[in-house]
Design a protein around this motif. Structure first.
Motif, short mmCIF file in Angstrom:
data_model
loop_
_atom_site.label_atom_id
_atom_site.label_comp_id
_atom_site.label_asym_id
_atom_site.label_seq_id
_atom_site.Cartn_x
_atom_site.Cartn_y
_atom_site.Cartn_z
N ASN A 2 0.99 -1.21 -0.04
CA ASN A 2 0.02 -0.13 -0.11
C ASN A 2 0.95 1.17 0.00
O ASN A 2 1.95 1.41 0.69
CB ASN A 2 -0.83 -0.01 1.22
CG ASN A 2 -2.02 -1.11 1.02
OD1 ASN A 2 -2.21 -1.61 0.20
ND2 ASN A 2 -2.71 -1.12 2.34
N LYS A 3 0.38 2.46 -0.77
CA LYS A 3 1.20 3.53 -0.65
C LYS A 3 0.85 4.30 0.48
O LYS A 3 -0.40 4.30 0.84
CB LYS A 3 1.01 4.37 -2.04
CG LYS A 3 1.56 3.60 -3.10
CD LYS A 3 1.59 4.43 -4.35
CE LYS A 3 2.12 4.01 -5.72
NZ LYS A 3 2.32 4.81 -6.81
N LYS A 4 1.69 5.05 1.03
CA LYS A 4 1.29 6.13 1.96
C LYS A 4 0.64 7.27 1.34
O LYS A 4 1.07 7.68 0.30
CB LYS A 4 2.52 6.33 2.80
CG LYS A 4 3.68 7.18 2.19
CD LYS A 4 4.88 7.52 3.18
CE LYS A 4 5.92 7.93 2.52
NZ LYS A 4 6.88 7.08 1.52
N GLU A 131 8.17 7.43 -4.93
CA GLU A 131 7.25 6.80 -5.82
C GLU A 131 6.14 5.84 -4.92
O GLU A 131 5.09 5.38 -5.43
CB GLU A 131 7.98 5.93 -6.79
CG GLU A 131 8.77 4.63 -5.90
CD GLU A 131 10.12 5.08 -5.68
OE1 GLU A 131 10.96 4.23 -5.28
OE2 GLU A 131 10.41 6.38 -5.80
N ASN A 132 6.25 5.53 -3.53
CA ASN A 132 5.42 4.84 -2.94
C ASN A 132 4.50 5.74 -2.12
O ASN A 132 3.91 5.46 -1.11
CB ASN A 132 6.15 3.94 -1.70
CG ASN A 132 6.98 2.92 -2.57
OD1 ASN A 132 6.37 2.24 -3.41
ND2 ASN A 132 8.20 2.62 -2.14
N SER A 133 4.45 7.07 -2.36
CA SER A 133 3.34 8.07 -1.77
C SER A 133 2.46 8.70 -2.88
O SER A 133 2.86 8.93 -3.94
CB SER A 133 4.29 9.10 -1.15
OG SER A 133 4.94 9.80 -1.90
N ILE A 134 1.25 8.84 -2.28
CA ILE A 134 0.49 9.82 -3.04
C ILE A 134 0.13 11.25 -2.32
O ILE A 134 -0.07 11.02 -1.00
CB ILE A 134 -1.05 9.00 -3.22
CG1 ILE A 134 -0.78 7.68 -3.82
CG2 ILE A 134 -1.93 10.03 -3.87
CD1 ILE A 134 -2.16 6.99 -3.93
N SER A 158 6.54 11.28 -6.24
CA SER A 158 4.99 10.84 -5.90
C SER A 158 4.02 11.05 -6.94
O SER A 158 3.99 11.69 -8.03
CB SER A 158 4.79 11.85 -4.75
OG SER A 158 5.70 11.74 -3.75
N THR A 159 2.69 10.40 -6.65
CA THR A 159 1.66 10.55 -7.55
C THR A 159 1.04 11.80 -6.79
O THR A 159 0.72 11.95 -5.52
CB THR A 159 0.62 9.18 -7.48
OG1 THR A 159 1.34 8.30 -7.82
CG2 THR A 159 -0.77 9.92 -8.25
N SER A 263 -4.56 4.13 -2.98
CA SER A 263 -3.34 3.79 -2.36
C SER A 263 -3.17 2.31 -2.17
O SER A 263 -2.05 1.72 -1.94
CB SER A 263 -3.13 4.56 -1.12
OG SER A 263 -4.15 3.92 -0.11
#
Length: 298
Positions: A2-4, A131-134, A158-159, A263
């Motif tokens: 899961n993204k943070k 890259e693991n965050s929105i 980040s997204t 996420s």
């Protein structure tokens, strides 16, 4: 994995007075009730994303006062990481709301501590941007801070999701860095200068945003649902039919739910349906944050 989720935005305390009618200028009347709520678009979206299953960090400034400390406690109770909420020497953002028996209202908002959110707040979370965050943003804090945050987030992989509310213009070079934008019709018109009156003008406006470099445009349409435009989807999605009690904050719930579901790597169409379901559920209760549903309720 899961993204943070990192929500950057406003935190307000809403002071709500109900009365039979709104007072005239210079007049004092007796109210029927008073209550205090947590509000602010940033806070509403952070609470929604957290309640609906996201791993949320909230970046905001609140006053070093009872309102600010109460706000932080309420965000902790919602499961939000509050390590990047700063107490500052300016009063917490406030909204004074007077509502009459017909649900007409008049509101005075004093941004207070929200106006102090700066590049320093963004620099403090730079190590969280990858890259693991929105990153989810709105426009109730200084526009220069929002623009800086978008550029920093994108540069770090980040997204970026932007809810361009309340409506105001944003630099073209910043818009190109946004991955998903979620305007309502009013905000869409302001961003594109196109008067949206039917499907063809909607498509024309949406395509202007695509031409600016934004991959995904989601136009929220209130009780009618939303219009989604990507390189592969051009489609209206209907909202579930409900008996609305209070529509305050429904757009914020939509954005928080959208981000929470994304996420977890859910499919895009499932994410849209989930966000619409959450927003529809929220309008069946009064209050902005009080009405945000839990994941178990959906």
């Amino acid at each position: 994995m899961n993204k943070k989720i990192i929500v950057i935005g406003s935190s307000n305390t809403d002071l709500v007075v109900q009365s039979e009618r709104l007072p005239k200028a210079g007049e004092t009347i007796i109210g029927t009730s008073f209550f205090q709520n947590q509000g602010g678009k940033g806070a509403n979206q952070a609470v929604a994303a957290s309640r609906l299953g996201g791993d949320v960090t909230f970046v905001a400034n609140v006053g070093n006062d009872a309102f600010g400390r109460n706000a932080i406690t309420s965000y902790q109770e919602a499961g939000i990481d509050v390590n990047y909420i700063q107490l500052v020497g300016v009063p917490t953002g406030m909204a004074m709301i007077n509502v009459d028996a017909n649900a007409e209202n008049c509101i005075v908002v004093v941004p207070g501590a929200n106006n102090t959110l700066s590049k320093k707040n963004i620099d403090a979370i730079e190590k969280q941007l990858d890259e693991n965050s929105i990153v989810l943003l709105q426009l109730e804090v200084p526009i220069q801070t929002v623009e800086y945050a978008i550029l920093e987030a994108k540069n770090n992989g980040s997204t970026v999701i932007l809810n361009p509310a309340p409506a105001q213009s944003i630099k073209e070079e910043v818009l190109t860095k946004v991955d998903i934008i979620t305007p309502n019709e009013t905000e869409l018109e302001l961003l594109t200068k196109i008067k949206v009156i039917d499907e063809s003008t909607m498509l024309k406006a949406v395509n202007i945003l695509h031409a600016k470099g934004i991959d995904t445009v989601i136009v929220t349409l209130g009780s009618k649902g939303c219009f989604v435009s990507t390189s592969t989807i051009k489609e209206y999605f209907s909202a579930p039919k409900v008996e609305a009690v209070d529509t305050t904050g429904a757009g914020d719930v939509f954005n928080g739910a959208l981000t929470a579901h994304l996420s977890k790597g859910q499919s895009f169409e499932d994410t849209i349906q989930f966000a619409l379901k959450a927003a529809s559920k929220s309008v069946t209760k009064a209050g902005a944050q009080e009405s945000i549903p839990l994941l178990s309720e959906l």
